[in-house]
Design a protein around this motif. Sequence first.
Motif, PDB file in Angstrom:
ATOM      1  N   ARG A 106      43.524  57.131  50.214  1.00  0.00           N
ATOM      2  CA  ARG A 106      43.087  56.526  49.006  1.00  0.00           C
ATOM      3  C   ARG A 106      44.348  55.402  48.596  1.00  0.00           C
ATOM      4  O   ARG A 106      43.708  54.135  48.342  1.00  0.00           O
ATOM      5  CB  ARG A 106      43.182  57.609  47.615  1.00  0.00           C
ATOM      6  N   LYS A 107      45.420  55.720  48.646  1.00  0.00           N
ATOM      7  CA  LYS A 107      46.421  54.655  48.652  1.00  0.00           C
ATOM      8  C   LYS A 107      46.522  53.565  49.275  1.00  0.00           C
ATOM      9  O   LYS A 107      46.699  52.437  48.870  1.00  0.00           O
ATOM     10  CB  LYS A 107      47.832  55.273  48.763  1.00  0.00           C
ATOM     11  N   GLN A 108      46.190  53.784  50.711  1.00  0.00           N
ATOM     12  CA  GLN A 108      46.046  52.573  51.724  1.00  0.00           C
ATOM     13  C   GLN A 108      44.937  51.704  51.365  1.00  0.00           C
ATOM     14  O   GLN A 108      44.882  50.509  51.955  1.00  0.00           O
ATOM     15  CB  GLN A 108      46.228  53.171  52.931  1.00  0.00           C
ATOM     16  N   GLN A 109      43.944  52.166  51.018  1.00  0.00           N
ATOM     17  CA  GLN A 109      42.738  51.395  50.605  1.00  0.00           C
ATOM     18  C   GLN A 109      42.929  50.538  49.604  1.00  0.00           C
ATOM     19  O   GLN A 109      42.116  49.526  49.467  1.00  0.00           O
ATOM     20  CB  GLN A 109      41.468  52.221  50.234  1.00  0.00           C
ATOM     21  N   ILE A 110      43.866  50.807  48.656  1.00  0.00           N
ATOM     22  CA  ILE A 110      44.051  49.838  47.628  1.00  0.00           C
ATOM     23  C   ILE A 110      45.299  48.922  48.125  1.00  0.00           C
ATOM     24  O   ILE A 110      46.352  49.090  48.566  1.00  0.00           O
ATOM     25  CB  ILE A 110      44.581  50.628  46.376  1.00  0.00           C
ATOM     26  N   SER A 111      44.706  47.487  47.937  1.00  0.00           N
ATOM     27  CA  SER A 111      45.706  46.599  48.320  1.00  0.00           C
ATOM     28  C   SER A 111      46.384  45.882  46.994  1.00  0.00           C
ATOM     29  O   SER A 111      45.540  45.363  45.991  1.00  0.00           O
ATOM     30  CB  SER A 111      44.783  45.331  49.131  1.00  0.00           C
ATOM     31  N   ALA A 112      47.445  45.694  46.885  1.00  0.00           N
ATOM     32  CA  ALA A 112      48.159  45.496  45.521  1.00  0.00           C
ATOM     33  C   ALA A 112      48.133  43.927  45.552  1.00  0.00           C
ATOM     34  O   ALA A 112      48.678  43.258  46.715  1.00  0.00           O
ATOM     35  CB  ALA A 112      49.727  46.006  45.825  1.00  0.00           C
ATOM     36  N   PRO A 113      48.343  43.196  44.505  1.00  0.00           N
ATOM     37  CA  PRO A 113      48.380  41.763  44.515  1.00  0.00           C
ATOM     38  C   PRO A 113      49.793  41.228  44.842  1.00  0.00           C
ATOM     39  O   PRO A 113      50.703  42.221  44.583  1.00  0.00           O
ATOM     40  CB  PRO A 113      48.148  41.610  42.987  1.00  0.00           C
ATOM     41  N   GLU A 114      49.972  40.098  45.376  1.00  0.00           N
ATOM     42  CA  GLU A 114      51.029  39.640  45.682  1.00  0.00           C
ATOM     43  C   GLU A 114      51.951  38.957  44.480  1.00  0.00           C
ATOM     44  O   GLU A 114      51.136  38.638  43.467  1.00  0.00           O
ATOM     45  CB  GLU A 114      50.921  38.687  46.557  1.00  0.00           C
ATOM     46  N   ILE A 115      53.102  39.470  44.396  1.00  0.00           N
ATOM     47  CA  ILE A 115      53.958  38.825  43.430  1.00  0.00           C
ATOM     48  C   ILE A 115      54.912  37.661  43.984  1.00  0.00           C
ATOM     49  O   ILE A 115      55.442  37.815  44.449  1.00  0.00           O
ATOM     50  CB  ILE A 115      55.100  40.173  43.082  1.00  0.00           C
ATOM     51  N   ASN A 116      54.436  36.970  42.914  1.00  0.00           N
ATOM     52  CA  ASN A 116      54.993  35.460  43.226  1.00  0.00           C
ATOM     53  C   ASN A 116      56.468  35.507  42.318  1.00  0.00           C
ATOM     54  O   ASN A 116      56.367  35.162  41.108  1.00  0.00           O
ATOM     55  CB  ASN A 116      54.219  34.505  42.703  1.00  0.00           C
ATOM     56  N   LEU A 117      57.679  35.662  42.962  1.00  0.00           N
ATOM     57  CA  LEU A 117      58.809  35.715  42.071  1.00  0.00           C
ATOM     58  C   LEU A 117      59.067  34.305  41.587  1.00  0.00           C
ATOM     59  O   LEU A 117      59.619  34.169  40.488  1.00  0.00           O
ATOM     60  CB  LEU A 117      59.906  36.408  42.906  1.00  0.00           C
ATOM     61  N   LEU A 141      57.149  33.750  38.704  1.00  0.00           N
ATOM     62  CA  LEU A 141      57.848  34.480  37.571  1.00  0.00           C
ATOM     63  C   LEU A 141      59.222  33.865  36.932  1.00  0.00           C
ATOM     64  O   LEU A 141      59.381  33.764  35.659  1.00  0.00           O
ATOM     65  CB  LEU A 141      57.950  35.868  37.800  1.00  0.00           C
ATOM     66  N   LYS A 142      60.043  33.403  37.709  1.00  0.00           N
ATOM     67  CA  LYS A 142      61.377  32.677  37.278  1.00  0.00           C
ATOM     68  C   LYS A 142      60.982  31.528  36.651  1.00  0.00           C
ATOM     69  O   LYS A 142      61.542  31.292  35.797  1.00  0.00           O
ATOM     70  CB  LYS A 142      62.154  32.344  38.714  1.00  0.00           C
ATOM     71  N   ASN A 152      55.730  48.039  45.155  1.00  0.00           N
ATOM     72  CA  ASN A 152      54.623  47.415  44.506  1.00  0.00           C
ATOM     73  C   ASN A 152      53.433  48.145  44.798  1.00  0.00           C
ATOM     74  O   ASN A 152      52.560  48.333  43.769  1.00  0.00           O
ATOM     75  CB  ASN A 152      54.682  45.780  45.165  1.00  0.00           C
ATOM     76  N   GLN A 153      53.046  48.769  45.951  1.00  0.00           N
ATOM     77  CA  GLN A 153      52.024  49.229  46.344  1.00  0.00           C
ATOM     78  C   GLN A 153      51.845  50.391  45.578  1.00  0.00           C
ATOM     79  O   GLN A 153      50.714  50.787  44.731  1.00  0.00           O
ATOM     80  CB  GLN A 153      52.027  49.488  48.114  1.00  0.00           C
ATOM     81  N   TYR A 175      51.436  49.987  41.794  1.00  0.00           N
ATOM     82  CA  TYR A 175      50.115  49.508  41.471  1.00  0.00           C
ATOM     83  C   TYR A 175      48.938  50.613  41.546  1.00  0.00           C
ATOM     84  O   TYR A 175      48.142  50.458  40.933  1.00  0.00           O
ATOM     85  CB  TYR A 175      49.716  48.198  42.290  1.00  0.00           C
ATOM     86  N   HIS A 176      49.333  51.225  42.691  1.00  0.00           N
ATOM     87  CA  HIS A 176      48.058  52.385  42.825  1.00  0.00           C
ATOM     88  C   HIS A 176      48.291  53.559  41.440  1.00  0.00           C
ATOM     89  O   HIS A 176      47.104  53.549  41.044  1.00  0.00           O
ATOM     90  CB  HIS A 176      48.326  53.223  44.155  1.00  0.00           C
ATOM     91  N   LEU A 216      58.533  41.324  35.789  1.00  0.00           N
ATOM     92  CA  LEU A 216      59.009  40.408  34.870  1.00  0.00           C
ATOM     93  C   LEU A 216      60.296  41.135  34.098  1.00  0.00           C
ATOM     94  O   LEU A 216      61.392  40.472  34.004  1.00  0.00           O
ATOM     95  CB  LEU A 216      58.026  39.877  34.002  1.00  0.00           C
ATOM     96  N   MET A 224      63.214  41.699  36.310  1.00  0.00           N
ATOM     97  CA  MET A 224      64.093  40.255  36.650  1.00  0.00           C
ATOM     98  C   MET A 224      64.936  40.248  35.276  1.00  0.00           C
ATOM     99  O   MET A 224      65.986  39.333  35.581  1.00  0.00           O
ATOM    100  CB  MET A 224      63.127  39.279  36.719  1.00  0.00           C
ATOM    101  N   LEU A 261      36.942  61.471  51.191  1.00  0.00           N
ATOM    102  CA  LEU A 261      37.703  60.564  50.431  1.00  0.00           C
ATOM    103  C   LEU A 261      36.905  59.992  49.104  1.00  0.00           C
ATOM    104  O   LEU A 261      37.524  59.924  47.965  1.00  0.00           O
ATOM    105  CB  LEU A 261      37.988  59.275  51.222  1.00  0.00           C
ATOM    106  N   ASN A 282      38.371  60.589  45.550  1.00  0.00           N
ATOM    107  CA  ASN A 282      38.673  59.730  44.426  1.00  0.00           C
ATOM    108  C   ASN A 282      37.735  59.957  43.108  1.00  0.00           C
ATOM    109  O   ASN A 282      38.248  59.970  42.161  1.00  0.00           O
ATOM    110  CB  ASN A 282      38.096  58.466  44.885  1.00  0.00           C
TER     111      ASN A 282
END
Lengths: 255, 193
Positions: A17-28, A31-32, B36-37, B40-41, B61, B64, B133, B137
């Motif tokens: 389940r966790k691997q199926q989820i793609s986390a959004p990319e964090i643009n540091l 943010l800075k 992050n992963q 986020y999950h 944020l 940071m 699965l 879920n």
Amino acid sequence: MKHQASDKEIDALYQQRKQQISAPEINLSYLKEGKKSPYTLIQMLSILFCGGAASFGILAVISHFSTMSPPQVIQTEKTKLNVVEIDFEKIEPEEPVIAIQIPPLIPKKPYVALVQPKNNNILTVKPVANEVTLIMPIDVVTVSVAPSVKAPELSLVPIYQEQPKYSVKAIRAKQEGTIKLAYEISAPKNASKAIDVYSRVVGKKFTVIEVRDMFTPPESKNFSGKGKSDVDIRNGVKKKIAKLISGFDNKEKPR
Amino acid sequence: MIKGWLNTNISPEILLTRYIATSKDKYLTLLVQQFNQPIYHYVLSQSDKEMAEDIIQSMWLKVMKVEGSHQVNNNVKSWLFTIARHTLIDELRRQNRWHTQPLDEQVTIDESNLLSEAANLSLEQETENNDRLVVFNQAISNLLFYQREAFIFQQEGFSVLQIAELTDESFETIKSRLRYARTHIKNFLDNKS
């Protein structure tokens, strides 16, 4: 047939389940940037413009109040104003300045140089024993430098005149008089004329006896002017008059 | 030093300490890559996609803005999940989607209801749910907030005690939440199979 779910299966399913989820990319960096300045460029410029305008306005108000005329007093019924005009002294014209005439400067004295003759043949040497005589023609130029001085014109004016000495009382009473000396040598012979003379001189009428006493010594009481010189008579008259004048203080005023 | 360059598995505590000391992005990037992963999950399991993305941005944020190491717990992973949890609860409260539940709840999912729901599913859905699965879920989504939260934290490697500290609950409460969550999931999976 039922499948019994075990903890391992649950863990595996969770990882799936966790691997199926793609986390959004964090643009540091993004943010800075957001962290650095909360204001945009336009906001910053507007803030600066507003600040400048505000400071200009404050300075304008301050300068306006600093140059403002004093407030005019409004006359009401309660307040009465008395206008007093001040008389300033008139400015009198200054006295004319008399320019002092300065005498002209003395002209410079010209340079006087000895003029040597062009002809040197004038030098003559006399063969006198041990003596040499040089005869040099010299042209002397005389220039008159001093101006002509005139004697000042003097006008003698008396500045002091001796006044008769009066007594203190006479000065306080402001008494004054004029004495005129007039006499005649032959006056003692004529008593009436002597009286008239002394009366005119002193301003007081004398009796015959008084006139007689003027010229007669106290011993003889003889009114006679014989044998007396003019100097004696004159001195006698002066003495009598001086005595009379000094007696003004104790006697009556002359009429 | 060369060994440190080659070793990519630096502990998150060291990474965070170096980031606070130097403010270099590379240390924070490594932290993001590690956590992050799973975070986020967790957030996505407790909310929807949009809110999860916003919460994850806000969480990093906040990381940071950390200026002193005294604010950081010894366990960086627990600290990061704590930040994510607080941010999530704040956002749910802000959107009026937060439903409080009693801490000593012993509410169990009515299994009979779940079975009836499963029985009511259509044939096509039943065929789809054959996938274990999908059933899993569905079982997780049927959990209550605190039970799902405790289950996810346990799956992320936290101990019961750490979960109790993270959620500021008692040890026994967390134990019971975990027990009921696992029971529910097992029953759901068994019934589906």
